[in-house]
Design a protein around this motif. Structure first.
Motif, short mmCIF file in Angstrom:
data_model
loop_
_atom_site.label_atom_id
_atom_site.label_comp_id
_atom_site.label_asym_id
_atom_site.label_seq_id
_atom_site.Cartn_x
_atom_site.Cartn_y
_atom_site.Cartn_z
N HIS A 515 137.08 22.37 40.49
CA HIS A 515 138.17 23.32 40.73
C HIS A 515 138.40 23.57 42.21
CE1 HIS A 515 140.31 27.06 41.02
NE2 HIS A 515 139.23 27.77 41.27
N SER A 516 137.33 23.72 42.98
CA SER A 516 137.47 23.99 44.41
C SER A 516 138.19 22.84 45.11
CB SER A 516 136.09 24.22 45.05
OG SER A 516 135.48 25.38 44.53
N VAL A 517 137.81 21.61 44.79
CA VAL A 517 138.44 20.45 45.42
C VAL A 517 139.89 20.30 44.97
CG1 VAL A 517 138.36 17.93 45.62
CG2 VAL A 517 136.25 19.27 45.79
N MET A 518 140.19 20.63 43.73
CA MET A 518 141.57 20.57 43.26
C MET A 518 142.46 21.47 44.12
SD MET A 518 142.06 18.46 40.74
CE MET A 518 143.62 19.05 40.08
N GLU A 519 141.99 22.67 44.42
CA GLU A 519 142.78 23.58 45.26
C GLU A 519 142.85 23.09 46.70
OE1 GLU A 519 142.23 27.71 45.17
OE2 GLU A 519 142.56 27.91 43.00
N LYS A 520 141.75 22.53 47.19
CA LYS A 520 141.72 22.11 48.59
C LYS A 520 142.55 20.84 48.81
CE LYS A 520 137.27 24.35 49.25
NZ LYS A 520 137.85 25.54 49.88
N LEU A 521 142.65 19.99 47.80
CA LEU A 521 143.54 18.83 47.91
C LEU A 521 144.99 19.29 48.02
CD1 LEU A 521 141.93 16.39 45.32
CD2 LEU A 521 142.02 16.08 47.80
N GLU A 522 145.31 20.36 47.30
CA GLU A 522 146.67 20.92 47.39
C GLU A 522 146.91 21.49 48.79
OE1 GLU A 522 149.27 24.35 45.13
OE2 GLU A 522 147.72 23.29 44.00
N GLU A 523 145.89 22.13 49.38
CA GLU A 523 146.01 22.63 50.75
C GLU A 523 146.23 21.48 51.73
OE1 GLU A 523 142.68 25.00 51.84
OE2 GLU A 523 142.84 26.34 50.11
N MET A 524 145.51 20.37 51.52
CA MET A 524 145.66 19.21 52.40
C MET A 524 147.09 18.68 52.35
SD MET A 524 142.86 18.72 54.02
CE MET A 524 143.36 17.19 54.76
N GLU A 525 147.67 18.70 51.16
CA GLU A 525 149.05 18.22 51.03
C GLU A 525 149.99 19.06 51.89
OE1 GLU A 525 152.34 17.28 47.51
OE2 GLU A 525 150.38 18.13 47.00
N ARG A 526 149.77 20.39 51.92
CA ARG A 526 150.61 21.25 52.76
C ARG A 526 150.37 20.97 54.24
NH1 ARG A 526 149.39 25.21 48.63
NH2 ARG A 526 147.55 25.86 49.79
N ASP A 527 149.11 20.72 54.62
CA ASP A 527 148.81 20.43 56.02
C ASP A 527 149.51 19.15 56.48
OD1 ASP A 527 147.23 22.67 56.05
OD2 ASP A 527 145.32 21.59 55.86
N PHE A 528 149.48 18.13 55.63
CA PHE A 528 150.14 16.87 55.98
C PHE A 528 151.65 17.06 56.06
CE2 PHE A 528 146.12 14.96 55.44
CZ PHE A 528 146.18 13.62 55.81
N GLU A 529 152.19 17.84 55.15
CA GLU A 529 153.63 18.07 55.14
C GLU A 529 154.08 18.75 56.43
OE1 GLU A 529 156.95 20.47 52.44
OE2 GLU A 529 154.92 20.14 51.66
N GLN A 530 153.27 19.69 56.93
CA GLN A 530 153.62 20.37 58.18
C GLN A 530 153.62 19.42 59.37
OE1 GLN A 530 151.08 23.76 58.73
NE2 GLN A 530 151.76 24.79 56.88
N GLU A 531 152.82 18.36 59.28
CA GLU A 531 152.77 17.37 60.36
C GLU A 531 153.76 16.23 60.15
OE1 GLU A 531 150.96 17.66 63.10
OE2 GLU A 531 150.21 19.60 62.40
N GLY A 532 154.59 16.35 59.11
CA GLY A 532 155.58 15.30 58.84
C GLY A 532 154.98 14.06 58.23
N LEU A 533 153.83 14.20 57.56
CA LEU A 533 153.13 13.07 56.95
C LEU A 533 153.13 13.21 55.44
CD1 LEU A 533 150.06 12.95 59.37
CD2 LEU A 533 152.00 11.36 59.35
N HIS A 534 152.79 12.11 54.77
CA HIS A 534 152.75 12.09 53.30
C HIS A 534 151.30 12.05 52.83
CE1 HIS A 534 153.91 11.27 49.18
NE2 HIS A 534 153.12 10.20 49.17
N PHE A 535 150.98 12.91 51.88
CA PHE A 535 149.63 12.95 51.29
C PHE A 535 149.78 12.90 49.78
CE2 PHE A 535 145.96 15.21 49.52
CZ PHE A 535 144.91 14.55 50.16
N GLU A 536 149.10 11.96 49.16
CA GLU A 536 149.24 11.77 47.71
C GLU A 536 147.87 11.63 47.06
OE1 GLU A 536 151.08 8.47 44.56
OE2 GLU A 536 151.48 8.29 46.72
N VAL A 537 147.71 12.27 45.91
CA VAL A 537 146.48 12.15 45.13
C VAL A 537 146.79 11.34 43.88
CG1 VAL A 537 144.63 13.36 43.94
CG2 VAL A 537 145.66 14.37 45.98
N ARG A 538 146.07 10.25 43.71
CA ARG A 538 146.26 9.40 42.53
C ARG A 538 145.00 9.42 41.66
NH1 ARG A 538 148.84 3.86 45.20
NH2 ARG A 538 150.83 4.77 45.90
#
Length: 670
Positions: A515-538
């Motif tokens: 559960h903790s990593v699921m939330e933190k992966l979502e946080e990483m997606e926001r961090d990448f988006e702010q830098e104009g980058l793409h972050f994807e979890v497959r």
């Protein structure tokens, strides 16, 4: 879009707390600082009193913290000051060195605060702020809920006016012991003080409901409304003078012991400056409390700063290492003059955002207003009843331990509720560090039971592959859990944010993503988006969620579903298929068949109409709706045979209805 949304819509230019921003956004920051001051003033006094410190100590902390940290941290909207979450540690430290009311204990606690502040500064200098990522979310929430329960329990005697007439202090003991004593506290209550306390509690709970209906009232915080009622009530009972009254043949005493102790003259706050007694640091027991202040204070501050970043309308990102240095410097300065420990405080920070603050100077202005108020009108503050402050903290404790918290954790997974409750109970029975450690140990045990190899508990097994010049693929194996997340995160940040590349994380080969990593992966997606980058979890679709929640832990294995089998006349085949699809079936299998039911056998009629066998695999929720449909619309009018059995499937999402999928997508986007 609501009026509030328009007010907080990000402008094209992102506000910054620079010299130019100080002038440009002064109107917004000054107003927000004033409104936050109205909330902070009574809460700082309440937290200090409940921590066993002099009331003025809470004001010292807010003044020093808000002015110093404004120029050290890049967090634009956090408010620094004393927090209810540290009350349990502060009162424990005071008790350890002599008890509430002891000047020596107060000075010892200040020395402990200085040592903890130095550790916080080193923590930030060595860029260790990421260690806050280690603690599992459910354990942290359980700790905060336990703190809320303890705050409520310890404020009940204050709210009822149950104090020792010689010391002016309310009784204090272990939480479970105080719970057993509550009936005794009620019997000993001072009716006049209890009236102030109960009215104040009622206002704290009712005023937010009223202000939601009448938006114009939202600008006035509930603590200030409490003071507007409690101070006149205290004056009516003449608490400033010692006297007694008789009610139902029982004599009760009243005096200024039931009021906040404040300086008796203008600028008298400078007479209250107190210096630490560093000799206590030679004792080993002092360092236990140093570590408590350091670990819990740093953790709460980091979590609050991250939460405020999510609420920031301009999505500005706080440098957590720099912020913890700022908090450490603030704690160092505050402890040197007699203040409480401080953190980035979430409640006042949220109010700061709601009040339209633009930059970090709103925090500074709230400190300036506190300084002016306490310096110029301390005799007015002396009229605040302690029962009113207790009511404010009872409400704060209720929010920390709100029943909805239990429900929210349960929705993420039963195992998360077990961790949450274990942490809560252990904190109540022992202390904060032992309670959090118990939650962490239980989570590790649950991970091992769920198939996580012990070798991967603290070390991520990852493989990095280049997709092209701008994109990198990270293959995660074995597990992605809270205890190995920090090195995993560093790898993602190094490849993506540092090298400015898009990142794809594939977790299909893991045995568990918690559960903790699921939330933190979502946080990483926001961090990448702010830098104009793409972050994807497959690869999440190859793992089975442990609960019907977007952030639930996901485990390798088969998903439990239901298979509904219906044997019916071929005449109603099309109708049944259409209705099952409407109810959420994602597919079905139909086979021609023949046979006879009990009614046909009883009549000796084995030559029957053509029949079909319809099989549908669906979620438990959809199957319940389908069964209700069969009972209400089909069985009364048609002869059918229906049965349900549990089956395991490889890919759960193949059988989730479109409505379930859209709900999950909406939850992830939120």
């Amino acid at each position: 879009m609501t009026t509030e949304d328009k007010t907080h819509s990000p402008a094209k230019e992102i506000p910054r707390g620079s010299a130019a921003g100080f002038i440009k956004y002064m109107k917004h920051d000054l107003l927000s600082g004033l409104l936050v001051f109205l909330i902070a003033l009574p809460l700082c006094l309440a937290i200090a009193v409940s921590s066993g410190y002099p009331p003025i100590a809470g004001i010292f902390t807010a003044i020093v913290g808000s002015i110093l940290t404004t120029f050290l941290s890049n967090s634009e909207l956090t408010i620094k000051g004393p927090a209810a979450g540290l009350i349990v540690i502060a009162i424990g430290c005071i008790t350890e060195f002599g008890g509430v009311g002891s000047h020596e204990a107060y000075r010892a606690a200040l020395a402990v605060g200085v040592a903890a502040a130095v550790l916080q500064i080193c923590f930030g200098i060595f860029r260790a702020g990421i260690l806050g990522e280690f603690f599992p979310i459910s354990a942290v929430h359980g700790m905060l809920a336990a703190i809320g329960v303890i705050i409520i329990i310890k404020q009940i005697p204050f709210a009822l006016g149950v104090i020792n007439p010689e010391t002016g202090r309310a009784p204090s003991a272990e939480p479970f012991e105080m719970v057993r004593e509550i009936p005794h506290y009620v019997m000993q209550a001072n009716p006049a003080i209890a009236a102030i306390g109960l009215c104040s509690v009622l206002i704290m709970f009712v005023w937010p409901l009223i202000s939601r209906r009448v938006r114009a009232l939202k600008i006035v915080p509930a603590p200030m409304i409490v003071l507007l009622f409690a101070i006149p009530m205290g004056m009516g009972f003449d608490l400033i003078h010692q006297h007694s009254y008789v009610l139902r043949n029982h004599e009760y005493q009243l005096s200024d012991q039931y009021l906040v102790n404040m300086p008796d003259r203008v600028f008298g706050l400078f007479d209250e400056v107190t210096y630490p007694d560093f000799s206590v640091l030679r004792q080993s027991r002092a360092w236990w409390w140093v570590m408590m202040f350091f670990i819990i204070g740093s953790l709460e501050s980091l979590l609050s700063a991250k939460a405020v970043d999510l609420l920031d309308p301009w999505k500005r990102k706080t440098n957590l290492d720099r912020d913890i240095i700022a908090v450490g410097v603030g704690n160092l300065a505050a402890s040197l003059v007699g203040g409480l420990p401080m953190i980035s405080e979430i409640v006042r920070s949220r109010a700061n955002i709601d009040n339209g603050a633009r930059t970090r100077f709103a925090d500074m202005w709230h400190g300036v207003f506190l300084l002016l108020c306490v310096a110029l009108i301390p005799t007015v503050l002396h009229r605040i009843p302690l029962a009113a402050l207790a009511a404010m903290l009872i409400y704060t404790g209720y929010r920390l331990a709100h029943p909805v918290e239990f429900l929210n954790v349960y929705r993420v997974g039963k195992e998360q509720l077990a961790i949450f409750v274990t942490t809560l109970v252990m904190v109540l029975a022992t202390d904060l560090l032992v309670g959090v450690a118990a939650g962490i140990i239980l989570k590790i045990i649950i991970h091992v039971v769920n198939g996580v190899p012990i070798k991967s508990l603290f070390k991520p097994y990852i493989e990095v592959q280049d997709v092209d010049n701008t994109t990198c693929l990270i293959l995660a194996r074995e597990s992605a859990v809270f205890s190995n997340w920090i090195p995993f995160r560093r790898q993602i940040e190094q490849i993506g944010l540092v090298q400015h590349r898009n990142v794809i994380v594939d977790v299909s080969e893991t045995k568990l993503v918690d559960h903790s990593v699921m939330e933190k992966l979502e946080e990483m997606e926001r961090d990448f988006e702010q830098e104009g980058l793409h972050f994807e979890v497959r690869g999440l679709d190859s793992l089975q969620p442990l609960a019907d929640n977007a952030h639930a832990a996901r485990k390798r294995g088969l998903a439990s579903m239901r298979r509904l089998t219906i044997v019916a006349s071929a005449e109603i085949e099309d109708w049944l298929e259409a209705r099952l699809v409407q109810l959420g079936a994602t597919g079905y299998t139909v086979m021609q068949c023949r046979g006879a039911g009990r009614t046909e056998l009883q009549h000796g009629n084995k030559e029957n109409d053509p029949k079909v066998r319809i099989e549908v695999v669906m979620t438990w929720k959809t199957s319940e709706e389908a069964i209700d449909f069969l009972r209400s619309e089909v069985i009364p009018n048609h002869r059918i045979t229906a049965c349900v059995e549990t089956v395991d499937v490889v890919r759960r999402q193949d059988f989730e209805s479109l409505s379930d999928a859209s709900h999950l997508e909406h939850a992830l986007s939120d």
